[in-house]
Each structure stands twice: as C-alpha cells, then as structure tokens.
Write a protein that holds these residues in place. Structure first.
Motif, short mmCIF file in Angstrom:
data_model
loop_
_atom_site.label_atom_id
_atom_site.label_comp_id
_atom_site.label_asym_id
_atom_site.label_seq_id
_atom_site.Cartn_x
_atom_site.Cartn_y
_atom_site.Cartn_z
N ILE A 293 20.78 -10.69 75.57
CA ILE A 293 19.77 -10.12 74.66
C ILE A 293 19.42 -11.14 73.58
O ILE A 293 18.26 -11.31 73.21
CB ILE A 293 20.29 -8.80 74.04
CG1 ILE A 293 20.38 -7.71 75.12
CG2 ILE A 293 19.39 -8.33 72.90
CD1 ILE A 293 20.95 -6.38 74.67
N PHE B 164 13.53 -11.29 78.95
CA PHE B 164 13.58 -9.97 79.57
C PHE B 164 12.75 -9.97 80.86
O PHE B 164 11.83 -10.79 80.98
CB PHE B 164 13.05 -8.92 78.58
CG PHE B 164 13.95 -8.76 77.39
CD1 PHE B 164 15.03 -7.89 77.43
CD2 PHE B 164 13.74 -9.51 76.22
CE1 PHE B 164 15.87 -7.75 76.34
CE2 PHE B 164 14.59 -9.37 75.14
CZ PHE B 164 15.65 -8.49 75.19
N PRO B 165 12.99 -9.07 81.82
CA PRO B 165 14.04 -8.05 81.78
C PRO B 165 15.43 -8.63 82.07
O PRO B 165 15.55 -9.67 82.73
CB PRO B 165 13.62 -7.10 82.91
CG PRO B 165 12.90 -7.98 83.88
CD PRO B 165 12.21 -9.03 83.07
N GLN C 34 14.72 -3.75 79.09
CA GLN C 34 13.42 -4.36 78.80
C GLN C 34 13.04 -4.13 77.35
O GLN C 34 13.56 -3.23 76.70
CB GLN C 34 12.35 -3.74 79.71
CG GLN C 34 12.44 -4.24 81.11
CD GLN C 34 11.51 -3.47 82.03
OE1 GLN C 34 11.55 -2.25 82.06
NE2 GLN C 34 10.68 -4.20 82.75
N LYS C 35 12.09 -4.91 76.89
CA LYS C 35 11.53 -4.65 75.55
C LYS C 35 10.62 -3.45 75.64
O LYS C 35 10.00 -3.22 76.68
CB LYS C 35 10.77 -5.88 75.06
CG LYS C 35 11.71 -6.96 74.56
CD LYS C 35 11.00 -7.86 73.58
CE LYS C 35 12.02 -8.60 72.74
NZ LYS C 35 11.45 -9.58 71.87
#
Lengths: 374, 70
Positions: free
Chosen positions: B23, B28-29, B68-69
């Motif tokens: 992170i 992402f993902p 995901q964002k």
C-alpha cells in the motif's frame, strides 16, 4: 444467519463483548474457588496441569485445569461449525517449542501470563501494571524484529488427523480430570492434586469446563489475543484487539468491585511478588517470546484447537518450560507472611540466569530467522 | 491477474505487514492470496482503515483479496 454471526464477531462490538465476557467470567471463577487475582491464567493453569501429571513436583501447584481443555475444545467446536478447521504445520516447529519454553519461564518469573497481568491489575495488584509494562516492552522488541523481516516461514497444509492430535490430547486429559484413575501403588497417582496452595483452589470442574468451552468458542471467532492487541496498536495503529483487552480489564475490575475482590496494594498481594525488576524482566522475556511466536498463550491454545499443529508444539514447549521452572527452581516465589512479618518474594539466582539466557536466545531467534525482504 | 502478495501460511502479523508495504508503494490494484480467515479479516480491516476498496473472492481454502483505490 452464519454470515450475520460472523459479521458481529469480526466487528468492534463483537471483540468488546467477548472481552467483557472474559472479564466477567474470570472473577466469577475466583468467586467460585479459583485462586485470587488469577481468574484464568493460561501460564499458571498449564503449570498446574504439568504438576498434576507429575512432570514437576511442586506440591502446591498441581491440578488438571479444565479451563485449558475447554479453551482448545471450544475453539475446535467453533472452527468445525464455521468451517475454519484447517490442519497445518511445519513453520519452524522447534523454534516455536523454544519460544513456548521461554515464554513460560518469563511468565512464571512474573507469576502470570498476559491474561493474569490484567486480572491482577483488575484485582488491585499494582505489580500487574509492572507486568504489563514489561509485556509491552517485550512486544516492542519483537516488533523491531518483525519490521526487519523476522519470519518463521510458511506453514503448510497437512493431514486432518494431525490437526486433531492436540485437541485429542486435551480431551484425554479432561477424561483423566473427570475420572481420576489411579495407576500407582496403594491407589496413588499419577494424577496429583494439591491439598494446599494455588493448585488446591478451583471452581467446580463442570463450571470451569463450561466457562472454558465458552471462552474457547468466542475467542476462536474473534481472534482474541492479548499480545496481538499491543502489537497491532503499535505496528498498524489498529485498536481492534486492543479494545477487547481494555473491555476485559474494565469488566474484570467492575466484577471484582461487585464481588468484594478488589484489594489495592503493592506488597503481599495474592500469589505475586513485588520485586519490580524481575517482574519487569520476566514479562519482557514473555512478551518477546509470545510476539515472535505470533500470539499470546491463550491465542496459541485457540489456534491449536483449529488445527494449527505449530501452536500445539508451542503449548508443549510451555508445558516443558513449566516443568523446568519448578524442577530447576526458576519460578518466582510470592510475597509471604512469616510469623506476622511480610517476606518479600522474588526469584532465585537460577531464575535470573535463565531469564538472561531466554532473552539472549529470543534475540538470536529474532536476528537469525528472516525472510528475504522483497 | 497477477498475485502481488502471497501471504499463505504466514503467522500474524506478517500478512498485514506485507500488504502494508505494498500500500505504501501506491501501485494498485494489490492482489493478495491468503489461506486463513484471520489473515483475510486483518487485511480487510487494515485496508478499510486506509480508505481503500476491498473485494474478496473465496475459492476452496484460499481467498483472493483485491485492494483498490476508491
């Protein structure tokens, strides 16, 4: 139905409720006969089981504690019902054995596991707070290793039968506790049962077992862990497990007030010594060993109930540690009153040396067991 | 779909630590493979506190967590 139960158990409310239940049941067991300021102590109770089997001969701490068997079997029932029973193992078992061994030595120098540190504090024993400071320090040291890539490696799936071995051992010991068979000459032993001291103090067997089963079930569902609580707060800023532990402490304190079991003090507290340095060092060793093993002694019992054979090996390490602690005179001696004079307890020089060896071994494990950082 | 983190068989808190590192990288993902409910819940909780979107698909004993964002 199962989904909404799962949602509750993994919610903040769920872990707080389970912490509160454990905090209520601990002092209630004391009211019903368990040793004062102990409620349920995983280290002390495993030590009593070790004594009951004659693996150590300290006459005052021998009893087959049904709570421990209940923890594992309750967890097994929960894991089977919710399809989480998974036989696994092979993640550096001998290292887990050693960590269990030294975790027990550290706990018996302090005279309690992390659960009992909270129960002692909730009963007014200030040394409980010292123990918790030591525990936190030990976990902080463990976190340094975790950040540097400490890992005991992956566990692998194994035969389901292997996962049932530890719960079956617990079930067998429970049967011994219920039927009390004698094999020795003149109807003696091998199951020893203290006639005085902490081992002689216990709630009725069926109540201890029922409470143990309930806690085992709930703790398996919520992943209740006293060491993980501190670790997650520091490492991940995650207060989930921490809120459960705080709930345990507060509810145990309130129950002790209701039962008239709250007696604040520092010296001469029940089954406790007031030697600050060794209370601190004992729990630093315990906190480090438990952190490196991935969970507190209670959590290891719950994991072993859901098929984690490495956690079972850890518990066997703790039982061996308990035998050594008493056979080699390493455990702490409580404060006592002799002829009306308070005698401060503490630990022997053997115990001091062993804590030093334990810290050294744990640090070496932390330094040498590393996954390559990706 | 390429697995970013294989956290199968690891003890607490390593699965979450590995995900936390990913992170931080911000790519992402992030696809995580786990084989235990505890690790799965811990990773989910951790990602949600970081205001990330989490979806979980289970296949047999294993779960794939996609982070995901929003």
């Amino acid at each position: 139905m199962q989904r909404s139960i799962n949602d509750f158990f993994r919610s903040r409310r769920g872990i707080i409720a389970v912490g509160a239940i454990i905090g209520i049941l601990g002092p209630t067991l004391q009211k019903l006969g368990n040793p004062p300021n102990m409620g349920i102590c995983v280290a002390c109770f495993e030590r009593d089981i070790t004594g009951a089997l004659g693996l150590h001969r300290a006459a005052t701490v021998q009893y087959l504690r049904p709570e421990i068997f209940g923890f594992v079997l309750g967890s097994l029932i929960a894991a089977l019902l919710f399809r989480e029973f998974k036989a696994r193992g092979g993640s550096a078992p001998i290292i887990r054995f050693i960590l269990g061994f030294f975790g027990m030595i550290g706990s018996l120098v302090f005279l309690g596991c992390p659960w009992r540190a909270w129960f002692r504090l909730a009963g007014g024993d200030i040394n409980g707070l010292i123990g918790l400071i030591g525990l936190t320090t030990g976990i902080l040291i463990g976190i340094v290793f975790l950040k540097k890539g400490y890992s005991l490696g992956r566990s692998n799936k194994t035969h389901a039968a292997a996962g049932y071995v530890f719960p079956l051992i617990m079930a067998a010991l429970l049967l011994l506790a219920i039927f009390r068979p004698t094999f020795g000459p003149e109807n003696s032993g091998p199951i020893f049962s203290s006639e005085s001291g902490p081992g002689s103090k216990h709630a009725p067997l069926l109540i201890s077992l029922a409470f143990g089963l309930l806690i085992g079930f709930l703790a398996q569902r919520t992943r209740f862990c006293t060491v993980g609580a501190v670790r997650d707060i520091v490492l991940l800023k995650d207060f989930h497990l921490g809120s459960g532990i705080l709930s345990l402490g507060i509810s145990a304190f309130l129950m002790n007030l209701i039962y008239g079991q709250f007696h604040p003090g520092f010296q001469g507290m029940p089954i406790a010594h007031s030697n600050v340095i060794w209370n601190l060092l004992g729990m630093i060793l315990a906190g480090l060993a438990y952190c490196l093993a991935g969970g507190c002694p209670g959590r290891q019992l719950f994991l072993s109930g859901e098929g984690d054979t490495d956690a079972g090996i850890f518990v066997l390490g703790m039982i061996t540690g308990a035998a050594f602690a008493h056979n080699f005179g390493l455990a702490g001696s409580p404060d006592s009153v002799v002829d009306g004079v308070l005698k401060i307890g503490g630990i022997s020089s053997n115990g001091m040396i062993m804590v030093g060896i334990g810290l050294l071994v744990c640090v070496l494990i932390g330094l040498t067991m590393r996954e390559k950082v990706q | 779909m390429e697995i970013t983190v294989d956290a199968r068989g690891l003890s607490c808190p390593q699965p979450v630590l590995l995900v936390a590192k990913e992170i931080e990288k911000g790519v992402f993902p992030i696809i995580v493979k786990v084989d235990g409910a505890t690790a799965c819940e811990n990773i989910r909780r951790f990602a949600l506190t970081r205001k990330l979107k989490v979806s979980i698909t289970e296949s047999g004993d294993e779960s794939i967590i996609t982070i995901q964002k929003e």
